[in-house]
Scaffold this motif. Structure first.
Motif, PDB file in Angstrom:
ATOM      1  N   TRP A 199       0.828  -1.199   0.000  1.00 41.58           N
ATOM      2  CA  TRP A 199       0.000   0.000   0.000  1.00 41.58           C
ATOM      3  C   TRP A 199       0.868   1.258   0.000  1.00 41.58           C
TER       4      TRP A 199
ATOM      5  N   ASP B 218       2.029   2.439  -3.394  1.00 42.56           N
ATOM      6  CA  ASP B 218       1.069   3.003  -4.334  1.00 42.56           C
ATOM      7  C   ASP B 218       1.426   4.478  -4.517  1.00 42.56           C
TER       8      ASP B 218
ATOM      9  N   SER C 209      -7.477  -1.180   4.846  1.00 46.60           N
ATOM     10  CA  SER C 209      -6.988   0.152   5.190  1.00 46.60           C
ATOM     11  C   SER C 209      -5.960   0.038   6.309  1.00 46.60           C
TER      12      SER C 209
ATOM     13  N   GLY D 261      -6.292   1.263   1.356  1.00 49.20           N
ATOM     14  CA  GLY D 261      -5.301   0.491   0.630  1.00 49.20           C
ATOM     15  C   GLY D 261      -5.614   0.220  -0.821  1.00 49.20           C
TER      16      GLY D 261
END
Length: 267
Positions: A114, A117, A160, A190
């Motif tokens: 995550w 990203d 998340s 996420g």
């Protein structure tokens, strides 16, 4: 204060949940819980920590054992946040949600993915190998319990990442009129599929309610998203937070967002 942004929908697309009129609340009752006044009294926990550090140094904490099954449980060690892992699941309009304290062995790969990203990395600045994320998590996991990193699990799926922390015991307290037991939150969503559709707003309200329900001494929930992160600020406003001020932090200019217990049913 973690060098991160309290990002919700960390993409550039604004949260599609309609944002309520952010004008001044209609004549809220005067209440000391919703006044941003400086309390110069040191919290009892901070005094105890100062004594402990002067006398015996910091304690050495360790991670829990590896869980190879997909089930997520909330068993945790004691913290300064009234045992976040014991708050249990709650039903939201989007499904059953629970905060599960993070574990390095179980969760590092997912959280690191995550953090890499690009939309998340722009505000959290933790992109890179898994060791970067591990170095961010470990001080919290091995610390005194003033910050608890968690997975947000929705209908059994981690989706998340959260940090629930004592804002009054954090360096953030140097930059705003902190009060004893102020509790802060950081958040990132996420999966791209979960962003930009109002889920951040729903979960921010849910977690703020969890804090207020399980931490009776806490009169305010605090957040400090990057002022440039418009979707995040919008999600906080829609979740019942009010904009208090712009504050210059060491790593960003932030929007100080506050959710007052006294105004919980108003905003």
């Amino acid at each position: 204060m973690p060098p991160t942004d309290a990002s919700t929908d960390a993409s550039t697309d604004a949260d599609t949940t309609p944002v309520a009129d952010q004008g001044e609340p209609a004549a809220p009752p005067e209440n000391p819980d919703c006044q941003d006044t400086l309390d110069l009294r040191l919290p009892d926990e901070l005094l105890a920590l100062i004594v402990e550090q002067d006398g015996s140094g910091s304690a050495d904490g360790t991670d829990s054992g590896h869980r190879s099954t997909p089930a997520f449980t909330g068993a945790t060690q004691h913290d300064l946040l009234d045992d976040v892992g014991e708050w249990g699941p709650v039903t939201t309009p989007s499904g059953v949600f629970q905060l599960v304290p993070a574990r390095i062995e179980r969760d590092l790969k997912l959280i690191s993915r995550w953090m890499n990203d690009p939309a998340v990395a722009a505000f959290w600045e933790l992109a890179g190998p898994e060791t970067v994320t591990a170095e961010h998590l470990r001080p919290q996991l091995d610390g005194d319990g003033r910050s608890v990193p968690c997975l947000g699990v929705l209908d059994g799926r981690p989706m998340s990442y959260w940090e629930i922390y004592r804002a009054d015991l954090d360096p953030l307290a140097r930059h705003y009129p902190a009060r004893p037991h102020d509790t802060g939150i950081h958040l990132l969503i996420g999966g791209v599929a979960n962003r930009g559709r109002g889920l951040g707003t729903t979960l921010l309200k849910t977690v703020a309610d969890l804090v207020l329900d399980h931490r009776p001494p806490c009169a305010r929930v605090i957040a400090e998203p990057d002022i440039r992160n418009t979707p995040s600020v919008s999600a906080f406003l829609s979740a019942g937070f009010r904009f208090s001020a712009e504050v210059d932090l060491p790593d960003k200019r932030a929007a100080l967002m506050v959710r007052d217990r006294a105004l919980r049913t108003v905003l």
